[in-house]
Motif scaffolding. Structure first.
Motif, mmCIF file in Angstrom:
data_model
loop_
_atom_site.group_PDB
_atom_site.id
_atom_site.type_symbol
_atom_site.label_atom_id
_atom_site.label_comp_id
_atom_site.label_asym_id
_atom_site.label_seq_id
_atom_site.Cartn_x
_atom_site.Cartn_y
_atom_site.Cartn_z
ATOM 1 N N ASN A 1 0.787 -1.230 0.000
ATOM 2 C CA ASN A 1 0.000 0.000 0.000
ATOM 3 C C ASN A 1 0.820 1.281 0.000
ATOM 4 N N ILE A 2 2.106 1.192 0.341
ATOM 5 C CA ILE A 2 2.902 2.411 0.381
ATOM 6 C C ILE A 2 3.031 2.990 -1.025
ATOM 7 N N LYS A 3 3.165 4.308 -1.117
ATOM 8 C CA LYS A 3 3.360 4.947 -2.414
ATOM 9 C C LYS A 3 4.726 4.537 -2.963
ATOM 10 N N HIS A 4 4.734 3.972 -4.155
ATOM 11 C CA HIS A 4 5.977 3.464 -4.726
ATOM 12 C C HIS A 4 6.599 4.502 -5.647
ATOM 13 N N GLN A 5 7.705 5.074 -5.165
ATOM 14 C CA GLN A 5 8.435 6.113 -5.881
ATOM 15 C C GLN A 5 9.853 5.671 -6.218
ATOM 16 N N GLY A 6 10.138 4.373 -6.005
ATOM 17 C CA GLY A 6 11.471 3.858 -6.271
ATOM 18 C C GLY A 6 11.835 3.969 -7.735
ATOM 19 N N ALA A 7 13.120 4.208 -7.994
ATOM 20 C CA ALA A 7 13.603 4.350 -9.361
ATOM 21 C C ALA A 7 15.016 3.801 -9.448
ATOM 22 N N SER A 8 15.431 3.434 -10.642
ATOM 23 C CA SER A 8 16.810 3.040 -10.910
ATOM 24 C C SER A 8 17.527 4.274 -11.445
ATOM 25 N N ALA A 9 18.393 4.851 -10.616
ATOM 26 C CA ALA A 9 18.935 6.183 -10.892
ATOM 27 C C ALA A 9 19.672 6.263 -12.218
ATOM 28 N N PHE A 10 20.360 5.198 -12.618
ATOM 29 C CA PHE A 10 21.203 5.274 -13.808
ATOM 30 C C PHE A 10 20.659 4.447 -14.973
ATOM 31 N N ASN A 11 19.425 3.994 -14.852
ATOM 32 C CA ASN A 11 18.758 3.358 -15.982
ATOM 33 C C ASN A 11 18.294 4.458 -16.938
ATOM 34 N N PRO A 12 18.701 4.390 -18.195
ATOM 35 C CA PRO A 12 18.291 5.469 -19.120
ATOM 36 C C PRO A 12 16.789 5.553 -19.335
ATOM 37 N N ASP A 13 16.061 4.476 -19.052
ATOM 38 C CA ASP A 13 14.608 4.496 -19.175
ATOM 39 C C ASP A 13 14.021 5.058 -17.878
ATOM 40 N N LYS A 14 13.648 6.306 -17.888
ATOM 41 C CA LYS A 14 13.158 6.960 -16.677
ATOM 42 C C LYS A 14 11.737 6.550 -16.317
ATOM 43 N N THR A 15 11.097 5.745 -17.160
ATOM 44 C CA THR A 15 9.779 5.205 -16.807
ATOM 45 C C THR A 15 9.894 3.815 -16.195
ATOM 46 N N TYR A 16 11.118 3.335 -16.006
ATOM 47 C CA TYR A 16 11.315 1.975 -15.492
ATOM 48 C C TYR A 16 10.608 1.797 -14.144
ATOM 49 N N GLN A 17 9.900 0.688 -14.000
ATOM 50 C CA GLN A 17 9.082 0.400 -12.823
ATOM 51 C C GLN A 17 9.809 -0.595 -11.920
ATOM 52 N N VAL A 18 10.056 -0.215 -10.669
ATOM 53 C CA VAL A 18 10.754 -1.082 -9.717
ATOM 54 C C VAL A 18 9.777 -2.041 -9.040
ATOM 55 N N PHE A 19 8.711 -1.531 -8.473
ATOM 56 C CA PHE A 19 7.759 -2.367 -7.730
ATOM 57 C C PHE A 19 6.686 -2.882 -8.678
ATOM 58 N N ARG A 20 6.455 -4.214 -8.651
ATOM 59 C CA ARG A 20 5.472 -4.833 -9.544
ATOM 60 C C ARG A 20 4.562 -5.745 -8.729
ATOM 61 N N ASN A 21 3.340 -5.357 -8.548
ATOM 62 C CA ASN A 21 2.326 -6.218 -7.953
ATOM 63 C C ASN A 21 1.802 -7.138 -9.060
ATOM 64 N N VAL A 22 1.915 -8.439 -8.857
ATOM 65 C CA VAL A 22 1.556 -9.367 -9.934
ATOM 66 C C VAL A 22 0.102 -9.198 -10.362
ATOM 67 N N LYS A 23 -0.759 -8.718 -9.476
ATOM 68 C CA LYS A 23 -2.154 -8.524 -9.868
ATOM 69 C C LYS A 23 -2.312 -7.357 -10.830
ATOM 70 N N ASP A 24 -1.370 -6.419 -10.790
ATOM 71 C CA ASP A 24 -1.404 -5.328 -11.761
ATOM 72 C C ASP A 24 -1.016 -5.794 -13.156
#
Length: 827
Positions: free
Chosen positions: A76-99
């Motif tokens: 439930n926490i707001k997921h704002q995690g990012a991979s700082a040096f991944n050139p894809d700035k839309t990259y998603q770190v947290f993945r709920n399998v139901k999503d």
């Protein structure tokens, strides 16, 4: 050992980009895979599978919680995690399998949806990518039953996490195919593992039920295939298998790697609950019911087992692989455990004539038996240690070579138990505590780093934001949540007593700038408490590193005194160089084995840290578990895992006067002067420590680039190496000075290289990588070491300048092994 770009623990010895071939390991793994090829190549049931399921894999369905089960804060926490040096700035770190379309309803086939959650975002896939820090992910399972018809293929740098309040179930269909409900390292064409097993870092699986009961019992099915290396773990998982006569199910299968840690696993049924082979491991708190064999050892160098409860099996632990003339199992240390209603507790291949001479070394201590007629069975059915049809306790028993402190003496008999310090015990057993997951804590009690002003982008200065966050955690009792990212700091960040910090898929805090650049004036990056301060902290699931040349950085300084419940540091690691954003990669820090150093100068741009961790004189009452303090030997981002040269002065230095410290499943690698050093301390437990000497040494040796500091009790190699032949001035694996009551339950001290050449550690070449690796100096008392395994060192143990043990007297499967070493009285 990772780089390893080295050990191809692979079948047919096939693996790309690896440089060290250890024939003994290849042979052991080939033997294991030949024996268990039906499990490796499982393509479906031998019985009849009739269940028909629906399949759905859509991108964004609505997720709903299972009725009656509390949701988990991580969901439930707001997921704002990012991979700082991944050139894809839309990259998603947290993945709920139901999503990603999974239903978790116990009916729908969720395989494709779960795999979609795993793979989305051009992630590091087996067989395609060797390693990367750019695509970390949490694949999260809410409560529910997730039906799968083929293996979930794990990717690099992934945490698979279920709701701990109601652990979700992965339920295999009757027609399931694949090598494990979760396949942690998928075999590729030609019999090659997708990832080099000694290079699989930074992954976890926790809070899952593996349900194999729908698969016909005659099928060679596996719960999880898990060849891994350091900074990995399994925690809080249950394996449900058939216990029908003739069952072929197995829960856990490991055939290679250099790990590692596991805890809180439960197994029901199966031919083998845990079928395992790896260089070294720490496992604790396993419960095994109704398996034919509880634990089957394929091969190892050293393995530490604690708090095992084995019930209603035919054999508790079998380590006869290879037989008495060609043993594959190096050593095991098994203690504070119980076996019940099992005809044979331990099945071993060791005797006075077995080969290699120290293979099959065993230490048993405080093992309770209930209706175990044969405690230890040797070759040919010989009873090495009688059991009981009633109840008894093996106080201490072992086999192998002993030095007390001189030797070797070959033994297979009861031994005197270790003199355990009372401060390390609860109910007579060594204290243990699993990593907190805060399952009952509401999401309102978590403080996001990003929501509190930190950027985690690897460029901005997050010093003040992190210090304010940790102070707020201390004052309010809330838990600081480090969203995934790279947090750059330019001065010391204080973690006050009372703080609790948890990371999202291993965020990293990196030291950067002039404040950390002076090795003559070292500074802490994270300072846990002030000197002499009293208090308690909980730290878990993050990394501390450096960015650029920071020769004066002490990555973690721990100062807190404690009483009562120990402070805890779980899955907190140091990573120095070799990753995106470190500015210490292949481009900056290539190896230079053909350039003699000196006279050539050390590359000052690659002098990266002063020390990984310092537990100071005032500190006490600290519990550490699954910590890896690593100076990078290769570039994780490089497609070929190419080796690099990074200089770090010291590994883990403990000078706590009061002690009372537990080190479960820790490893320290590639520091210049030493990996572990204990000075003027006492009452410390260590469970399977592991080291590697810096690969570049002796070019330069340990006298460069860090001069010894007398106030830190640094080794002075100029003095101690006088008159010693060979590579004397290489960093110590383990050094103990003026200390008492250090309890070491498994140790692997490895030196594979001489200036990037492995000829020195090849079998039969005289273990010439370095002259000495384990040093004891001054007044010591009650130093107890079970199953010391060394590689590449001519002398295995030195005390006050005198060699006590030669490798040549203690040959094992690849390392050299002393089952029992003790100092008694004051030396």
């Amino acid at each position: 050992m990772r780089f390893l770009g080295a050990l191809p623990f692979l079948f047919g010895a096939v693996i790309a980009d690896f440089h060290v071939n250890i024939p003994e390991i290849i042979q052991a793994v080939d033997h294991a895979l030949n024996e268990f090829e039906h499990w490796q190549h499982y393509h479906g049931p031998t019985g009849t599978a009739t269940t028909v399921l629906h399949s759905t894999a859509t991108a964004k369905p609505t997720a709903t919680a299972s009725p009656g089960c509390p949701t988990y804060w991580l969901e439930n926490i707001k997921h704002q995690g990012a991979s700082a040096f991944n050139p894809d700035k839309t990259y998603q770190v947290f993945r709920n399998v139901k999503d990603f379309g999974a239903k978790g309803d116990g009916i729908t086939d969720d395989t494709a949806a779960i795999q979609l959650a795993m793979t989305t975002g051009n992630r590091c896939a087996p067989g395609v990518c060797e390693s990367s820090t750019l695509t970390p992910a949490i694949v999260y399972f809410p409560a529910g039953t997730y039906v799968i018809s083929s293996s979930i293929i794990d990717y690099y740098f992934t945490q698979i996490i279920g709701n701990p309040n109601c652990p979700p179930t992965l339920k295999a269909t009757p027609g399931f195919t694949g090598f494990g409900l979760i396949d942690g390292d998928q075999y590729q064409a030609g019999g090659v593992l997708g990832f080099g097993a000694t290079n699989i870092f930074y992954r976890q699986v926790r809070n899952l039920v593996f349900d194999m009961t729908a698969i016909p019992s005659t099928s060679a099915a596996t719960g999880i295939h898990w060849p891994t290396a350091q900074a990995t773990s399994l925690q809080n998982c249950v394996f449900l298998m058939s216990d029908a006569p003739g069952t072929q199910h197995q829960g856990l299968f490991i055939e290679s790697g250099s790990a590692g840690f596991m805890t809180d696993l439960v197994f029901y049924g199966g031919l083998v609950a845990a079928n395992i082979g790896n260089q070294q491991y720490t496992m604790r708190n396993f419960t095994i019911y109704n398996a034919v064999t509880g634990v089957n050892m394929l091969f190892d160098w050293g393995w530490t087992f604690k708090s095992f409860n084995i019930q209603n099996c035919s054999i508790g632990l079998d380590m006869t692989s290879g037989g008495p003339t060609a043993q594959n199992v190096g050593s095991i240390t098994f203690f504070d455990s119980s076996i019940s209603n099992t005809p044979i507790g331990f099945n071993i291949a060791h005797n006075n004539a077995s080969l290699p001479p120290t293979a099959g070394s065993v230490i048993l201590e405080n093992v309770a038996l209930n209706n175990v007629p044969i405690a230890v069975q040797g070759p040919g059915g010989m009873v090495a240690l009688a059991g009981t049809t009633g109840s008894s306790v093996i106080a201490a028993w072992g086999d192998g070579h002993e030095y007390i402190p001189k030797g070797p003496t070959n033994f297979e008999s009861p031994i005197q138990p270790a003199q355990r310090p009372a401060s390390l015990l609860v109910g007579g057993a060594y204290y243990q505590r699993s990593k907190p997951q805060y399952g009952s804590t509401p999401v309102s009690q978590f403080l996001s780093a990003r929501s509190n002003g930190a950027t985690g982008n690897g460029v901005s200065d997050d010093t003040f934001a992190l210090e304010a966050l940790f102070l707020r955690s201390s004052l309010t009792g809330q838990i600081a949540f480090l969203d995934a990212g790279t947090y750059r700091v330019t001065r010391t960040v204080l973690i006050p007593p009372g703080a609790k910090i948890v990371g999202e898929t291993y965020p990293i805090i990196v030291a950067s700038g002039a404040f950390f650049s002076n090795m003559k004036d070292p500074q802490a990056v994270l300072q846990v408490g002030l000197g002499g301060q009293f208090g308690y902290v909980e730290l878990s699931d993050f990394i501390v590193g450096t960015q650029g040349p920071t020769a004066g950085a002490i990555l973690i300084e721990y100062n807190l005194r404690g009483a009562g419940t120990p402070s805890g540091i779980w899955d907190v690691h140091t990573r120095i160089g070799g990753f995106a954003g470190s500015n210490l990669q292949l481009a900056q820090c290539p190896t230079t084995p053909t350039v003699p150093t000196p006279p050539a100068p050390v590359n000052t741009n690659c002098i990266a840290a002063f020390m990984s961790m310092h537990i100071t004189q005032s500190a006490s009452n600290l519990y550490m578990e699954n910590n890896w303090f690593w100076t990078a030997d290769h570039d994780i981002e490089d497609p070929n895992d190419t080796q690099i040269t990074i200089y770090t002065g010291r590994g883990l230095y403990v000078e706590s006067a009061a002690g009372t410290i537990w080190l479960w499943g820790t490893a320290v690698e590639h520091h210049s002067l030493y990996q572990y050093q204990f000075a003027n301390t006492q009452n410390i437990f260590m469970g399977q420590i592991q080291t590697e000497t810096a690969y570049y040494q002796p070019n330069p040796n340990a006298t460069e680039p860090f001069p010894p500091v007398a106030a830190l009790n640094d080794p002075n190699f100029v003095i101690s190496c006088a008159g010693v032949a060979g590579n004397c001035a290489d960093g110590w694996g383990l050094r103990i000075l003026n200390s008492q009551s250090l309890m070491i339950y498994g140790a692997g001290l490895y030196s594979f290289f001489d200036n990037y050449s492995t000829t020195c550690s090849n079998a039969g070449n005289g273990e010439t990588c370095q002259s000495r690796i384990f040093d004891i100096e001054g007044n010591v008392r009650n130093i107890n070491v079970y199953n010391l395994n060394t590689i590449g060192a001519t002398s295995m143990i030195n005390q006050n300048g005198v060699s006590l043990a030669s490798y040549a007297d203690n040959i094992n499967v690849f390392p050299d092994t002393i089952a029992l070493f003790r100092t008694t009285g004051t030396s």
